[in-house]
Scaffold this motif. Structure first.
Motif, PDB file in Angstrom:
ATOM      1  N   GLY A 223       0.966  -1.292   0.075  1.00  0.00           N
ATOM      2  CA  GLY A 223      -0.005   0.032  -0.036  1.00  0.00           C
ATOM      3  C   GLY A 223       0.586   1.120   0.109  1.00  0.00           C
ATOM      4  O   GLY A 223       0.392   2.370  -0.135  1.00  0.00           O
ATOM      5  N   MET A 224       2.119   1.095   0.418  1.00  0.00           N
ATOM      6  CA  MET A 224       2.745   2.439   0.036  1.00  0.00           C
ATOM      7  C   MET A 224       3.704   2.476  -1.061  1.00  0.00           C
ATOM      8  O   MET A 224       4.088   1.447  -1.595  1.00  0.00           O
ATOM      9  N   THR A 225       3.368   3.786  -1.616  1.00  0.00           N
ATOM     10  CA  THR A 225       4.112   3.881  -2.919  1.00  0.00           C
ATOM     11  C   THR A 225       4.660   5.536  -3.089  1.00  0.00           C
ATOM     12  O   THR A 225       4.347   6.239  -2.135  1.00  0.00           O
ATOM     13  N   PHE A 226       5.495   5.534  -4.230  1.00  0.00           N
ATOM     14  CA  PHE A 226       5.883   7.138  -4.129  1.00  0.00           C
ATOM     15  C   PHE A 226       5.574   7.622  -5.620  1.00  0.00           C
ATOM     16  O   PHE A 226       5.698   6.583  -6.580  1.00  0.00           O
ATOM     17  N   ASP A 227       5.478   8.660  -5.687  1.00  0.00           N
ATOM     18  CA  ASP A 227       5.056   9.159  -7.202  1.00  0.00           C
ATOM     19  C   ASP A 227       6.469   8.789  -8.214  1.00  0.00           C
ATOM     20  O   ASP A 227       7.374   8.972  -7.626  1.00  0.00           O
ATOM     21  N   ARG A 228       5.947   8.349  -9.470  1.00  0.00           N
ATOM     22  CA  ARG A 228       6.952   8.077 -10.589  1.00  0.00           C
ATOM     23  C   ARG A 228       7.868   9.083 -10.545  1.00  0.00           C
ATOM     24  O   ARG A 228       9.239   8.919 -10.773  1.00  0.00           O
ATOM     25  N   LEU A 229       7.566  10.499 -10.775  1.00  0.00           N
ATOM     26  CA  LEU A 229       8.434  11.446 -10.979  1.00  0.00           C
ATOM     27  C   LEU A 229       9.452  11.656  -9.870  1.00  0.00           C
ATOM     28  O   LEU A 229      10.533  12.046 -10.039  1.00  0.00           O
ATOM     29  N   LEU A 230       8.784  11.466  -8.682  1.00  0.00           N
ATOM     30  CA  LEU A 230       9.747  11.875  -7.507  1.00  0.00           C
ATOM     31  C   LEU A 230      10.768  10.404  -7.433  1.00  0.00           C
ATOM     32  O   LEU A 230      12.002  10.845  -7.327  1.00  0.00           O
TER      33      LEU A 230
END
Length: 384
Positions: free
Chosen positions: A242-249
């Motif tokens: 459930g944890m993710t980071f923005d692709r651009l980041l």
């Protein structure tokens, strides 16, 4: 016999004399620079023949036979009216670039919200230009606004979701917008992080030195594509469910880490070029380690490696096009994506689009290169 003193001291400067007639004029310049030796003469003739063979057809394709306006590929085909080359092929399809220009700049950024990108670009230019002018006042305030305030304002302005601004996900970003964001963050982060890594690699503390050496060698030992792939695809596998980071980041972090490793080696070369006496002189003044580095060593080291620093910046700016591998569309990626548009499928479309993208990259890289030369000359104290 009394000796006479023959010493004569001139009291006035000799007036400047004009150069000999044989040393002036276009003929002398050609003789000195292009026909000084038989080898130079042969190379000059070969170069002129090559220019005469390649430049006229290129100019004809790019300007004379080019199609500047149109609404679809029929305007750029070999059977279109006008722009027909005698050999049966048409000129450049600049109509394709004109029709897709907005997409090349903004990607799929919400059309009604593109004014936010324009305002961000205007702020960027207004803060960057005085920062690059040596005589401009308030440098500390300017640097604070550019490196601290501007990124925060740009984030809220581009992403939105606050202060009544519509939220625009980064999945819709593309074109030159993504290229500039990636390169700006990469450059702004890689220089200070590279300095810290270079200092850490030269540290007398074994743990700090080992960590810095390990990071630099691992990152430099793999291609940027691998770093981007790991940051975009592999990193989420190690995060909790459930944890993710923005692709651009994730792309920003990967690019900044990659550039900082190369920057560290450039800075380390400058640190090694500083004479040992500079370190000893700083120690004799009772300066602390950080005072010695900030006030004495780093200013001299950075001046020596300006070409290497700018070369790393230029490489980073061009390497942002590799984010196409992880499904992000920078300027080059968005141009290539539009080749598949059936409405503009013509033999001249790919070359025209790639030349446009290459020209935009060249403008930015050439600007950085010229400013680097300007700063080298300004900071050069060896001939003063």
């Amino acid at each position: 016999m009394q000796e006479h003193d023959m010493t004569f001291v001139r009291t006035e400067m000799v007036a400047a004399q004009p150069a000999p007639r044989g040393e002036r004029g276009i003929v002398q310049w050609l003789r000195k620079n292009l026909f000084a030796t038989p080898v130079d003469s042969v190379l000059t003739v070969i170069g002129l023949l090559f220019v005469a063979y390649t430049v006229p057809p290129l100019l004809r394709w790019a300007f004379i036979d080019a199609q500047w306006t149109g609404t679809d590929r029929t305007f750029c085909s070999t059977v279109a009216q006008g722009g027909i080359h005698p050999d049966g092929w048409s000129g450049a399809c600049w109509a394709f670039v004109s029709a897709k220009f907005q997409q090349f700049m903004y990607g799929r950024y919400t059309f009604t919200q593109r004014w936010r990108v324009d305002y961000t670009a205007i702020m960027f230019v207004l803060l960057l230009v005085p920062l690059l002018i040596p005589r401009a006042p308030y440098k500390m305030l300017n640097a604070f606004l550019f490196f601290i305030v501007f990124p925060i304002v740009a984030y809220f302005l581009l992403v939105g979701g606050y202060f009544g601004l519509t939220y625009v996900p980064t999945q819709l970003w593309g074109g030159l917008l993504v290229t500039m964001v990636l390169s700006f963050v990469g450059i702004a982060v890689s220089l200070p992080l590279g300095i810290l890594l270079a200092l850490g690699r030269r540290s007398s503390l074994p743990v700090v030195k080992m960590l810095c050496v390990t990071f630099i060698e691992i990152v430099r030992g793999v291609p940027l594509v691998t770093v981007l792939f790991m940051a975009s695809v592999m990193l989420p596998l190690f995060l909790p469910t459930g944890m993710t980071f923005d692709r651009l980041l994730r792309a920003l972090v990967g690019v900044a880490m990659f550039a900082s490793a190369y920057m560290a080696e450039v800075i380390r070369g400058g640190l090694q070029a500083i004479p040992k006496g500079q370190y000893e002189g700083a120690d004799s003044l009772g300066l602390s380690y950080w005072q010695k580095m900030i006030l004495i060593v780093l200013p001299q080291a950075l001046k020596l490696v300006i070409p290497g620093i700018v070369n790393t910046f230029i490489g980073l700016f061009k390497d942002t096009s590799l984010v196409y591998i992880i499904g992000m569309f920078d300027l080059l990626g968005i141009v290539r994506q539009n080749f598949s548009d059936a409405a503009w499928a013509s033999p001249q479309t790919p070359m025209s689009g790639l030349l446009f993208a290459g020209f935009v990259f060249w403008i930015f890289c050439f600007g950085m290169s010229r400013y680097s030369i300007f700063m080298e000359r300004r900071l050069d104290t060896s001939h003063r």
